[in-house]
Design a protein around this motif. Structure first.
Motif, short mmCIF file in Angstrom:
data_model
loop_
_atom_site.label_atom_id
_atom_site.label_comp_id
_atom_site.label_asym_id
_atom_site.label_seq_id
_atom_site.Cartn_x
_atom_site.Cartn_y
_atom_site.Cartn_z
N SER A 125 47.96 56.81 71.27
CA SER A 125 47.54 58.14 70.83
C SER A 125 48.67 59.13 71.02
N GLY A 126 48.50 60.30 70.38
CA GLY A 126 49.52 61.34 70.51
C GLY A 126 48.95 62.70 70.18
N GLY A 127 49.66 63.73 70.60
CA GLY A 127 49.27 65.11 70.30
C GLY A 127 50.49 66.00 70.31
N VAL A 128 50.44 67.06 69.47
CA VAL A 128 51.56 68.00 69.37
C VAL A 128 50.97 69.39 69.24
N THR A 129 51.62 70.39 69.85
CA THR A 129 51.21 71.78 69.58
C THR A 129 51.99 72.26 68.37
N LYS A 130 51.50 73.28 67.74
CA LYS A 130 52.28 73.87 66.64
C LYS A 130 53.51 74.52 67.26
N PHE A 131 54.68 74.10 66.79
CA PHE A 131 55.91 74.69 67.32
C PHE A 131 56.08 76.09 66.73
N ALA A 132 56.51 77.03 67.59
CA ALA A 132 56.68 78.41 67.16
C ALA A 132 57.79 79.06 67.96
N LYS A 133 58.35 80.12 67.40
CA LYS A 133 59.45 80.83 68.05
C LYS A 133 59.04 81.33 69.43
N SER A 134 57.81 81.84 69.52
CA SER A 134 57.38 82.41 70.79
C SER A 134 55.86 82.38 70.88
N THR A 135 55.35 81.78 71.94
CA THR A 135 53.89 81.74 72.14
C THR A 135 53.56 82.16 73.57
N PRO A 136 53.73 83.45 73.85
CA PRO A 136 53.56 83.93 75.23
C PRO A 136 52.12 83.90 75.71
N GLU A 137 51.16 83.66 74.82
CA GLU A 137 49.75 83.67 75.24
C GLU A 137 49.41 82.46 76.11
N VAL A 170 51.15 71.91 77.19
CA VAL A 170 51.08 70.44 77.33
C VAL A 170 49.62 70.00 77.39
N LYS A 171 48.81 70.75 78.09
CA LYS A 171 47.39 70.41 78.22
C LYS A 171 46.73 70.30 76.84
N LYS A 172 47.07 71.23 75.95
CA LYS A 172 46.47 71.19 74.60
C LYS A 172 46.88 69.93 73.85
N ALA A 173 48.18 69.58 73.94
CA ALA A 173 48.65 68.36 73.25
C ALA A 173 48.04 67.11 73.90
N PHE A 174 47.93 67.16 75.22
CA PHE A 174 47.38 66.04 76.00
C PHE A 174 45.92 65.81 75.66
N ASP A 175 45.14 66.89 75.64
CA ASP A 175 43.71 66.76 75.34
C ASP A 175 43.48 66.27 73.91
N TYR A 176 44.35 66.73 72.99
CA TYR A 176 44.26 66.24 71.61
C TYR A 176 44.44 64.72 71.59
N ALA A 177 45.45 64.26 72.35
CA ALA A 177 45.74 62.82 72.39
C ALA A 177 44.58 62.05 73.04
N LEU A 178 44.06 62.56 74.14
CA LEU A 178 42.95 61.87 74.82
C LEU A 178 41.72 61.80 73.90
N ASN A 179 41.39 62.95 73.28
CA ASN A 179 40.19 63.00 72.43
C ASN A 179 40.32 62.10 71.21
N ASN A 182 39.61 58.64 72.39
CA ASN A 182 38.56 58.49 73.41
C ASN A 182 39.07 57.94 74.73
N ILE A 183 40.18 58.48 75.17
CA ILE A 183 40.77 58.04 76.44
C ILE A 183 40.32 59.04 77.50
N SER A 184 40.04 58.55 78.69
CA SER A 184 39.69 59.49 79.76
C SER A 184 40.85 59.57 80.75
N LEU A 185 40.84 60.66 81.48
CA LEU A 185 41.91 60.93 82.44
C LEU A 185 42.12 59.75 83.39
N SER A 186 41.00 59.12 83.77
CA SER A 186 41.10 58.03 84.75
C SER A 186 41.77 56.78 84.17
#
Lengths: 161, 420
Positions: free
Chosen positions: B12-24, B31-40, B43-47
């Protein structure tokens, strides 16, 4: 031991520059002076003050370097100092119209790789006295040295011959 | 055999949208967003995750040392094993290969490789200074340290040796920015002409703004697994067939002028008058390709590869890399783009995602991003992830991802294969 339940952190006049509140973005300053040792490369920088451009020559296999290094990448043996000719040719070049912040005020500037007769490797330097359109691969160039030494590789630079 | 460890798959894999600046969000949340995309997605769980590899290039950008452990911690992966891998622009490729080794050695059954970079904490020219500190600070950096300047000198020499033209460089920019129009993760999609590229501001002759990649904020995650776990977790995993890595001198000035490192489809007589690698070619890239091809049994890369995601930080380096990878002979990189061989529907699609030029180059994430896009290509799931079918390479069975550091100091090549 003194327990003081009314103790306070001192308040100061200094503040923080804030660029944005949501998300909260603030200015964070960072500055440092390094105690940078040139180590085994020291002689190169000292020699520039005597208008000498020093490279390296491998004691064992004889490979010659226009940019000095203490040990040979071909055979691993120790090198010795070796004086380069003052004249060489442009191996390749560019003109930088933008640059890293430290050099932005110097733009546009020319970077060249210099090749020397009988020397196996190249040397990167600045070329002054020519515009982008004037530079050609193979063009002869000559080393010049700054009068006031800064102990930087820009103590030597090249001009068209 | 050199690579005879356990088989390794990407699941599995996940990527965030790359942007010049995402201070939010900061690097951990990215990383969490890309990671959760990959897990979901699988259907992989953290364990299920046995450990991880952290991929990020510069501590200067965030002024936070040990960012890796902060991500490990944020993702909930502590106290599992992890380490950081760093190698300039090739950080992502090296980290991905380290993850492969964690599985191949039998140490882990499932390994998460996460990459990130937050470059927006400084302005573009300060960022260029940080990147230039990845050149020799005795001899190179103080002369006017600027990576675009170094690559410009290589491009000028490539043009001199082989007759490569600025129009050929521009065609790489047009292709990659154009591909990115259909990649929702890309930072700089654009429909360009040769005039657009040549008339954009000159950065370092002959490279203009549109010949050069941009600073980015971004993160990418690849989940790797052993054969047994891979088929438990997924009905469509992708095999990591082989890995290859090469190195070269930090300083361009030290590159030797010797003989070409030959691939099986070349002979010495092809290069009678060529001094190699000089500053026009990447010996590390050739070395990486050679090792990867040997591991995968590839003898004619142009015929045996369907899709490539390569490290095009500069248009010139894409052309140089066609040659290093043996898609054409040294010197034929210019005609290769002229003839459209690297176009989406060409002989081998190169950078269908838009590459670094158009997707963005958040350094530690870039090499992992290539892995994720290649994974989706070989799974034939581009439509699902991009919501657009345009970039799906038809009949994609085997691909190569290529990650590249410095002036070609560390280079990785990894071969991936569809199994379904």
């Amino acid at each position: 031991m003194t327990i003081n339940r009314d103790a306070k952190m001192p308040e100061t006049q200094s503040g923080t520059e804030v660029y944005s509140f949501d998300p909260l973005v603030v200015k964070s300053h960072y500055e440092i002076d390094y105690i940078h040792s040139y180590g085994q490369d020291s002689e190169f920088f000292r020699a520039l003050g005597k208008k000498k451009l020093m490279g390296s020559k491998c004691k064992k296999c004889g490979y010659t370097y226009a940019t000095p290094r203490g040990h040979c990448m071909m055979c691993g043996s120790e090198t010795e100092w070796y004086q380069l000719p003052n004249e060489g040719r442009i191996h390749t070049f560019t003109t930088c119209y933008f640059g890293s912040e430290e050099f932005l005020s110097e733009t546009p500037f020319n970077l060249i790789m210099v090749e020397f007769d009988g020397v196996d490797s190249l040397f990167m330097s600045r070329l002054v006295g020519a515009d982008q359109e004037d530079m050609k691969i193979g063009m002869k160039v000559k080393a010049k040295f700054r009068r006031n030494q800064k102990f930087s590789p820009t103590d030597v630079y090249f001009v068209p011959l | 055999m050199k690579h005879k460890g356990h088989n390794v798959y990407m699941v599995s894999g996940g990527v965030t949208k790359f942007a010049k600046s995402t201070p939010e969000m900061d690097f951990r949340l990215r990383v969490k967003k890309a990671f959760d995309y990959a897990l979901n997605d699988a259907n992989i769980s953290l364990s299920d995750i046995d450990g991880s590899v952290a991929s990020y290039f510069s501590d200067h950008f965030q002024r936070q040392l040990m960012s890796g452990i902060m991500v490990q911690d944020y993702l909930g992966l502590t106290p599992k094993p992890s380490k950081r891998v760093e190698g300039g622009g090739a950080t992502g490729g090296l980290a991905f290969q380290t993850g492969v080794q964690e599985i191949a050695s039998g140490r882990m059954d499932v390994c998460a490789v996460y990459g990130f970079e937050t470059m927006s904490h400084v302005n573009t020219w300060k960022g260029n200074e940080f990147i230039a500190l990845a050149s020799d600070t005795n001899f190179d950096y103080p002369v006017g340290g600027f990576y675009t300047g170094y690559y410009a000198m290589m491009a000028v020499r490539h043009m001199h040796e082989f007759g490569t033209t600025v129009e050929q460089l521009a065609k790489v920019s047009i292709k990659n920015h154009g591909n990115a129009i259909h990649n929702p993760y890309a930072q700089s999609p654009a429909k360009l002409t040769i005039d657009d590229v040549r008339n954009s501001p000159m950065v370092a002759y002959p490279l203009t703004r549109l010949d050069v990649c941009t600073m980015s904020d971004g993160a990418a995650v690849a989940i790797l697994a052993s054969e047994e776990k891979a088929f438990e977790m997924s009905d469509n995993p992708v095999l990591i067939k082989s890995i290859g890595t090469g190195t070269d001198t930090m300083r361009l000035s030290d590159r030797p002028l010797g003989k070409v490192t030959l691939l099986p489809n070349e002979k010495e007589s092809d290069y009678r008058n060529l001094k190699y690698p000089g500053v026009h070619s990447f010996r590390a890239g050739r070395t990486a390709a050679k090792e990867a091809y040997e591991g995968a049994g590839i003898t004619d890369p142009l015929e045996e590869l369907d899709v490539i995601e390569l490290h095009d930080a500069y248009t010139s380096s894409e052309i140089q890399t066609y040659e290093d990878l043996g898609l054409c002979k040294y010197g034929e990189g210019g005609p290769f783009i002229d003839e459209g061989k690297s176009e989406l529907n060409g002989k081998v699609a190169v950078n269908p995602s838009g590459g670094l030029l158009a997707s963005g180059h958040p350094v530690g994430a870039s090499g992992i991003m290539q892995g994720v896009f290649m994974f989706w290509q070989l799974q034939h799931t581009i439509k699902k992830h991009f919501k657009d079918d345009t970039l799906q390479v038809k009949n994609a069975k085997r691909g190569l991802i290529h990650s590249h550091a410095g002036t070609g100091t560390y280079v990785t090549a990894t071969i991936m294969e569809a199994v379904k």
